[in-house]
Design a protein around this motif. Structure first.
Motif, PDB file in Angstrom:
ATOM      1  N   ILE A 104       0.914  -1.194   0.154  1.00  0.00           N
ATOM      2  CA  ILE A 104       0.060  -0.059  -0.109  1.00  0.00           C
ATOM      3  C   ILE A 104       0.985   1.329  -0.083  1.00  0.00           C
ATOM      4  O   ILE A 104       0.531   2.277  -0.624  1.00  0.00           O
ATOM      5  N   ALA A 105       2.116   0.968   0.571  1.00  0.00           N
ATOM      6  CA  ALA A 105       2.990   2.225   0.713  1.00  0.00           C
ATOM      7  C   ALA A 105       3.535   2.733  -0.899  1.00  0.00           C
ATOM      8  O   ALA A 105       3.858   3.668  -1.050  1.00  0.00           O
ATOM      9  N   PHE A 153      -5.443  -3.791   9.258  1.00  0.00           N
ATOM     10  CA  PHE A 153      -4.413  -2.904   9.784  1.00  0.00           C
ATOM     11  C   PHE A 153      -3.316  -2.388   8.834  1.00  0.00           C
ATOM     12  O   PHE A 153      -2.979  -1.480   8.919  1.00  0.00           O
ATOM     13  N   GLY A 154      -2.851  -3.309   7.878  1.00  0.00           N
ATOM     14  CA  GLY A 154      -1.996  -2.965   7.225  1.00  0.00           C
ATOM     15  C   GLY A 154      -2.325  -2.011   6.280  1.00  0.00           C
ATOM     16  O   GLY A 154      -1.427  -0.985   5.844  1.00  0.00           O
ATOM     17  N   ASN A 155      -3.533  -2.019   5.870  1.00  0.00           N
ATOM     18  CA  ASN A 155      -4.101  -1.182   4.833  1.00  0.00           C
ATOM     19  C   ASN A 155      -4.356   0.149   5.613  1.00  0.00           C
ATOM     20  O   ASN A 155      -4.093   1.467   5.055  1.00  0.00           O
ATOM     21  N   PHE A 156      -4.802   0.294   6.715  1.00  0.00           N
ATOM     22  CA  PHE A 156      -5.262   1.523   7.613  1.00  0.00           C
ATOM     23  C   PHE A 156      -4.049   2.501   7.929  1.00  0.00           C
ATOM     24  O   PHE A 156      -4.112   3.476   7.715  1.00  0.00           O
ATOM     25  N   PHE A 157      -3.009   1.620   8.514  1.00  0.00           N
ATOM     26  CA  PHE A 157      -2.010   2.479   9.080  1.00  0.00           C
ATOM     27  C   PHE A 157      -0.754   2.750   8.326  1.00  0.00           C
ATOM     28  O   PHE A 157      -0.009   3.445   8.617  1.00  0.00           O
ATOM     29  N   ALA A 158      -0.871   2.284   6.906  1.00  0.00           N
ATOM     30  CA  ALA A 158       0.085   2.294   6.151  1.00  0.00           C
ATOM     31  C   ALA A 158      -0.221   3.018   4.916  1.00  0.00           C
ATOM     32  O   ALA A 158       0.733   3.481   3.979  1.00  0.00           O
ATOM     33  N   GLN A 159      -1.422   3.393   4.591  1.00  0.00           N
ATOM     34  CA  GLN A 159      -2.054   4.100   3.265  1.00  0.00           C
ATOM     35  C   GLN A 159      -1.560   5.314   3.052  1.00  0.00           C
ATOM     36  O   GLN A 159      -1.320   5.643   1.999  1.00  0.00           O
ATOM     37  N   ASN A 160      -1.071   6.050   4.196  1.00  0.00           N
ATOM     38  CA  ASN A 160      -0.911   7.267   3.858  1.00  0.00           C
ATOM     39  C   ASN A 160       0.623   7.670   3.832  1.00  0.00           C
ATOM     40  O   ASN A 160       1.131   8.763   3.468  1.00  0.00           O
ATOM     41  N   PHE A 162       1.819   6.488   1.138  1.00  0.00           N
ATOM     42  CA  PHE A 162       1.696   6.684  -0.358  1.00  0.00           C
ATOM     43  C   PHE A 162       1.189   8.138  -0.786  1.00  0.00           C
ATOM     44  O   PHE A 162       0.039   8.437  -0.061  1.00  0.00           O
ATOM     45  N   VAL A 163       2.111   8.930  -1.061  1.00  0.00           N
ATOM     46  CA  VAL A 163       1.847  10.527  -1.130  1.00  0.00           C
ATOM     47  C   VAL A 163       0.636  10.640  -2.138  1.00  0.00           C
ATOM     48  O   VAL A 163       0.226  11.722  -1.859  1.00  0.00           O
ATOM     49  N   ALA A 164       0.461   9.895  -3.050  1.00  0.00           N
ATOM     50  CA  ALA A 164      -0.795  10.235  -3.805  1.00  0.00           C
ATOM     51  C   ALA A 164      -2.174   9.657  -3.231  1.00  0.00           C
ATOM     52  O   ALA A 164      -3.219   9.726  -3.962  1.00  0.00           O
ATOM     53  N   ASN A 165      -2.157   9.277  -2.135  1.00  0.00           N
ATOM     54  CA  ASN A 165      -3.407   8.857  -1.377  1.00  0.00           C
ATOM     55  C   ASN A 165      -4.369   9.735  -1.274  1.00  0.00           C
ATOM     56  O   ASN A 165      -3.724  10.833  -0.795  1.00  0.00           O
ATOM     57  N   SER A 166      -5.685   9.371  -1.312  1.00  0.00           N
ATOM     58  CA  SER A 166      -6.481  10.565  -0.972  1.00  0.00           C
ATOM     59  C   SER A 166      -6.741  11.063   0.227  1.00  0.00           C
ATOM     60  O   SER A 166      -6.981  11.981   0.730  1.00  0.00           O
ATOM     61  N   GLY A 167      -6.288   9.981   1.421  1.00  0.00           N
ATOM     62  CA  GLY A 167      -6.144  10.488   2.855  1.00  0.00           C
ATOM     63  C   GLY A 167      -5.139  11.635   2.948  1.00  0.00           C
ATOM     64  O   GLY A 167      -5.160  12.415   3.793  1.00  0.00           O
ATOM     65  N   VAL A 168      -3.901  11.408   2.222  1.00  0.00           N
ATOM     66  CA  VAL A 168      -2.926  12.552   2.201  1.00  0.00           C
ATOM     67  C   VAL A 168      -3.277  13.880   1.755  1.00  0.00           C
ATOM     68  O   VAL A 168      -3.137  14.798   2.396  1.00  0.00           O
ATOM     69  N   LEU A 169      -3.801  13.702   0.712  1.00  0.00           N
ATOM     70  CA  LEU A 169      -4.329  15.021   0.006  1.00  0.00           C
ATOM     71  C   LEU A 169      -5.551  15.615   0.850  1.00  0.00           C
ATOM     72  O   LEU A 169      -5.498  16.783   0.826  1.00  0.00           O
ATOM     73  N   LEU A 170      -6.304  14.871   1.529  1.00  0.00           N
ATOM     74  CA  LEU A 170      -7.142  15.351   2.529  1.00  0.00           C
ATOM     75  C   LEU A 170      -6.628  16.063   3.236  1.00  0.00           C
ATOM     76  O   LEU A 170      -7.080  17.199   4.053  1.00  0.00           O
ATOM     77  N   ILE A 171      -5.536  15.595   4.027  1.00  0.00           N
ATOM     78  CA  ILE A 171      -4.880  15.974   5.379  1.00  0.00           C
ATOM     79  C   ILE A 171      -4.158  17.386   4.856  1.00  0.00           C
ATOM     80  O   ILE A 171      -4.302  18.428   5.516  1.00  0.00           O
ATOM     81  N   VAL A 172      -3.476  17.425   3.619  1.00  0.00           N
ATOM     82  CA  VAL A 172      -2.793  18.490   3.228  1.00  0.00           C
ATOM     83  C   VAL A 172      -3.823  19.811   3.155  1.00  0.00           C
ATOM     84  O   VAL A 172      -3.793  20.731   3.538  1.00  0.00           O
ATOM     85  N   GLY A 173      -5.117  19.152   2.387  1.00  0.00           N
ATOM     86  CA  GLY A 173      -5.914  20.430   2.167  1.00  0.00           C
ATOM     87  C   GLY A 173      -6.605  21.083   3.393  1.00  0.00           C
ATOM     88  O   GLY A 173      -6.558  22.172   3.599  1.00  0.00           O
ATOM     89  N   THR A 174      -6.750  20.244   4.275  1.00  0.00           N
ATOM     90  CA  THR A 174      -7.280  20.652   5.602  1.00  0.00           C
ATOM     91  C   THR A 174      -6.584  21.419   6.365  1.00  0.00           C
ATOM     92  O   THR A 174      -6.755  22.498   6.820  1.00  0.00           O
ATOM     93  N   LEU A 175      -5.303  21.092   6.680  1.00  0.00           N
ATOM     94  CA  LEU A 175      -4.238  21.828   7.230  1.00  0.00           C
ATOM     95  C   LEU A 175      -3.961  23.040   6.639  1.00  0.00           C
ATOM     96  O   LEU A 175      -3.606  24.222   7.199  1.00  0.00           O
ATOM     97  N   GLU A 176      -3.847  23.247   5.176  1.00  0.00           N
ATOM     98  CA  GLU A 176      -3.877  24.565   4.540  1.00  0.00           C
ATOM     99  C   GLU A 176      -4.857  25.411   4.898  1.00  0.00           C
ATOM    100  O   GLU A 176      -4.614  26.661   5.112  1.00  0.00           O
ATOM    101  N   GLU A 177      -5.970  24.933   4.916  1.00  0.00           N
ATOM    102  CA  GLU A 177      -7.212  25.573   5.194  1.00  0.00           C
ATOM    103  C   GLU A 177      -7.205  26.179   6.564  1.00  0.00           C
ATOM    104  O   GLU A 177      -7.692  27.376   6.812  1.00  0.00           O
TER     105      GLU A 177
END
Length: 226
Positions: A104-105, A153-160, A162-177
């Motif tokens: 997943i990474a 567990f492997g999917n949930f705790f390691a998915q972020n 991967f820099v293009a993961n939707s969760g990463v993009l959501l975190i970045v967008g939320t923090l920037e706001e």
């Protein structure tokens, strides 16, 4: 009138016609009654299929896995794991979770349908049966839960990672706001320790489960000896 497409589906299924043809016909009929021309209908069907292609791939995988199981995939997986000395259900689950995190990474998705159900679970059961014989229902349920947990567990705790993961993009967008300057790579780097800690806890949990299974069968053997 647009709801006549539902009637087309019902009639088609009752008459046991080809499923894909029935659904497509219902879509065309609904589009025509809704005032769309044939080009617009085809464009809508094509764009919808493209945006939902991951679901289409999932549906294609299921019959392939079913055919493999029918021709002995689970039996081969069980025989393979029984040849590995010192392998236990817990160790196998931990190993799979590590592989799941690496995959997943890298942006590669595994999953329950493709790996846990046809491979990991039977291999974990084979590791136990090679030591203790036939599985009881409680142990079988424990192994199923352990194999499924390793994937989740492997999917949930390691998915972020991967820099293009939707969760990463959501975190970045939320923090920037909120006024915080952060990039996707920073979020991914922060997720690496989380994945490592999760793997360590999973190893401990799976080791405890191995001991629990061993203790259960020791008590059953003592009762049988009496």
């Amino acid at each position: 009138m647009q709801l006549i497409g539902i009637l087309v589906i019902v009639v088609g299924f009752i008459m046991k016609l080809d499923t894909i043809a029935v659904v497509l016909s219902a879509g065309v009929v609904t589009g025509l009654l809704g005032g769309m021309n044939i080009v617009e209908i085809l464009n809508t069907l094509g764009s919808t299929f493209t945006t939902q292609r991951s679901m289409a791939l999932f549906l294609l995988i299921l019959p392939i896995i079913g055919i493999c199981e029918r021709y002995g995939l689970k039996e081969r997986a069980t025989q393979l794991i029984q040849k590995i000395k010192g392998m236990s259900a817990g160790r196998l689950a931990t190993l799979y979770m590590f592989i799941r995190e690496i995959a997943i990474a890298a942006g590669v998705k595994l999953g329950h349908a493709e790996f846990v159900r046809p491979l990991i679970e039977p291999m974990a059961q084979g590791a136990v049966t090679s030591k203790y014989g036939k599985l009881d229902e409680e142990t079988e349920d424990d192994i199923k839960a352990m194999a499924a947990a390793a994937d989740n567990f492997g999917n949930f705790f390691a998915q972020n990672i991967f820099v293009a993961n939707s969760g990463v993009l959501l975190i970045v967008g939320t923090l920037e706001e909120l006024g915080y300057t952060v990039d996707a790579l920073s979020v991914a780097n922060a997720a690496i320790p989380v994945a490592i800690v999760a793997l360590i806890f999973a190893f401990i949990q799976n080791t405890i489960m191995d001991k629990k299974i061993a203790k259960r069968y020791e008590s059953l053997q003592k009762e049988g000896a009496k």
